[in-house]
Scaffold this motif. Structure first.
Motif, short mmCIF file in Angstrom:
data_model
loop_
_atom_site.label_atom_id
_atom_site.label_comp_id
_atom_site.label_asym_id
_atom_site.label_seq_id
_atom_site.Cartn_x
_atom_site.Cartn_y
_atom_site.Cartn_z
N GLU A 37 79.44 23.80 51.76
CA GLU A 37 80.43 22.84 51.28
C GLU A 37 81.55 23.59 50.54
OE1 GLU A 37 80.79 19.36 47.94
OE2 GLU A 37 78.80 20.19 48.38
N THR A 38 82.79 23.21 50.81
CA THR A 38 83.92 23.87 50.14
C THR A 38 84.54 22.92 49.13
OG1 THR A 38 85.35 23.15 51.95
CG2 THR A 38 84.51 25.40 52.06
N ARG A 39 85.03 23.48 48.02
CA ARG A 39 85.77 22.66 47.04
C ARG A 39 86.63 23.57 46.17
NH1 ARG A 39 80.49 22.20 44.69
NH2 ARG A 39 80.50 23.08 42.60
N LYS A 98 79.81 20.45 39.10
CA LYS A 98 79.70 19.63 40.31
C LYS A 98 80.19 18.22 39.98
CE LYS A 98 75.83 22.10 42.36
NZ LYS A 98 75.30 22.82 41.18
N THR A 113 89.20 17.28 39.59
CA THR A 113 89.95 18.52 39.34
C THR A 113 91.38 18.32 39.81
OG1 THR A 113 89.76 19.57 41.52
CG2 THR A 113 87.87 19.78 40.03
N GLY A 139 92.63 19.89 42.08
CA GLY A 139 92.60 20.08 43.53
C GLY A 139 93.14 21.43 44.00
N TYR A 140 93.19 21.58 45.32
CA TYR A 140 93.62 22.86 45.91
C TYR A 140 95.05 23.23 45.53
CZ TYR A 140 89.40 23.26 48.73
OH TYR A 140 88.09 23.41 49.13
N MET A 179 88.88 28.91 46.52
CA MET A 179 88.03 27.91 47.17
C MET A 179 86.58 28.35 46.97
SD MET A 179 87.80 27.17 51.26
CE MET A 179 86.95 28.71 51.65
#
Ligand code: FDA
Length: 391
Positions: A185-187, A246, A328, A330-331, A337
């Motif tokens: 899983e990526t985040r 998480k 968060t 985000g990217y 990542m």
């Protein structure tokens, strides 16, 4: 169609290192990138001074579903190896804190160094190439808008998904998936955390204020600065903890590390009985923060009229403030990542996919993510070296 010994997708930190090492071994190497310049993230890294490694690099400083995977590559290409390269190119550097090494001058020097090393061993670099297809028969064939290239070895080095406006894409993940490799899983990680409701109302007016603290998530503990923002929390301690956090879970902040705050407040009830709680808190915390926390957590009355129970509760909260982030930033704001190509399908020695001969994955695209402080570049150099040593 032009043929090579190896084609590297991505002229970033890991890709340039892999190309350099393969070139040193006499391989004919092509590096392809869609961006108009090489090493874009190196250029913006470390505030323009590139925190290029960390002398405290150990496998424990990395997140991965398999914490052992990074060991072999990190052992074979160390911070000292990269520093030797930096010194060979007479790039002045300094240690900031916690083993973090930065250029005295500019990140441009690191990109120039890698490009010079690649050029010296005949690596061909083609920028501004849009990759439209990758296929594999006897060899890999990479189709771009400006030509078709083939090689028996293909190195996926297009990095992670952070900062899409700089051209980050999931190309390596997509290709890996297409060749049957599993992904974790990526985040977004190393990223500011956002809050909502009453917590955000408390934090927003404090925007711009930084305090030393210890941030915790799970078994991870980061003693560094915490910065209040108009969306929640940032600063090094929060960026670090974001990688261990998480969604849905709480983080904890110790705003007065090493102090027995409960005992302190109860004692102040006697010694400073006429003082307002915000004044007492202001003796150990910045005034703005003390005022906001006193207003949120205690009745508006002098210390003498506060109950021991309330003071102990506030002391406990200051030492262990449990906060559940809404998310968060985000990217768009993440430095890296988390997650990526599952290491279970890769050789830790060569970064080669066990099931697809000739295919290698390196750098941020792999499920190995470093702490803040030069660790991600060290992983890029080490995994790049490992692949370059093998193709
Ligand atoms: P990287 O991102 O370096 O390279 C990927 C390359 O692939 C890029 O050149 C990109 O253009 C290319 N590419 C992407 N998609 C493509 C496609 N579809 N087709 C063709 N080419 C494609 N780390 C650290 O250790 N110290 C630091 O100081 C910092 N500072 C920092 C600041 C900021 C703002 C960010 C966003 C990140 C950092 N990092 C960092 C993290 C570090 O930059 C990152 O971990 C490494 O650059 C990862 O190296 P890679 O080679 O894997 O990817």
């Amino acid at each position: 169609m032009q043929t090579y010994d190896a084609v590297v997708l991505g002229a970033g930190a890991a890709g340039l290192m892999a190309a350099m090492r393969a070139g040193q071994r006499g391989r004919r190497v092509l590096v392809l990138d869609h961006a108009p310049q090489a090493g874009s993230k190196i250029l913006i890294s470390g505030g323009g001074r590139c925190n290029f490694t960390n002398t405290g690099t150990t496998p424990e400083r990395f997140f991965s579903a398999n914490p052992h995977f990074c060991k072999s590559a990190l052992k074979r290409y160390t911070p000292a190896d990269f520093l030797a390269l930096v010194e060979k190119h007479r790039i002045a550097w300094h240690e900031k804190t916690l083993g973090q090494l930065f250029c005295d001058g500019s990140s441009r020097q690191i990109v120039a160094m890698l490009l010079a090393e690649c050029a010296a061993v005949g690596v061909e670099l083609r920028l501004g190439h849009r990759i439209t297809d990758v296929a594999r028969a006897d060899a890999f064939t990479v189709t771009t808008d400006r030509g078709v290239f083939s090689a028996p070895a293909l190195v996926l080095a297009t990095g992670g998904l952070s900062i899409p406006k700089m051209g980050a894409t999931g190309l390596s993940l997509d290709i890996a998936r297409r060749f049957g490799l599993a992904l974790t899983e990526t985040r977004p990680a190393l990223v500011p955390l956002t809050f909502d409701g009453a917590l955000l109302e408390l934090m927003r007016p404090l925007s711009g204020l930084a305090v030393p603290a210890v941030a915790r998530a799970g078994r991870h503990r980061f003693p560094e600065a915490v910065l209040f923002t108009h969306r929640g929390l940032s600063g090094p301690a929060i960026l670090q903890v974001s990688s261990a956090w998480k969604p849905g879970e709480a983080i904890a902040l110790d705003l007065l590390p090493g102090q027995d705050v409960q005992a302190l407040l109860v004692e102040k009830k006697q010694s400073r009985h006429k003082a307002e709680p915000r004044t007492v808190l202001g003796e150990v915390l910045p005034a703005r923060l003390a005022q906001a926390l006193a207003a949120a957590w205690l009745p508006d009355a002098p210390m003498a009229r506060q109950t021991d129970r309330d003071l102990r509760r506030v002391g406990q909260t200051l030492s262990h403030w449990s906060l559940t982030p809404a998310g968060t930033e985000g990217y768009a704001k993440a430095e890296v990542m988390l997650g990526g190509v599952d290491t279970a399908g890769l050789s830790s020695r060569s970064m080669a996919a066990e099931a697809v001969p000739g295919l290698h994955v390196i750098g941020e695209a792999v499920d190995v993510t470093g702490w803040l402080g030069g660790y991600n570049f060290q992983w890029a150099w080490a995994s790049g070296w490992a692949a370059g040593d093998s193709v």
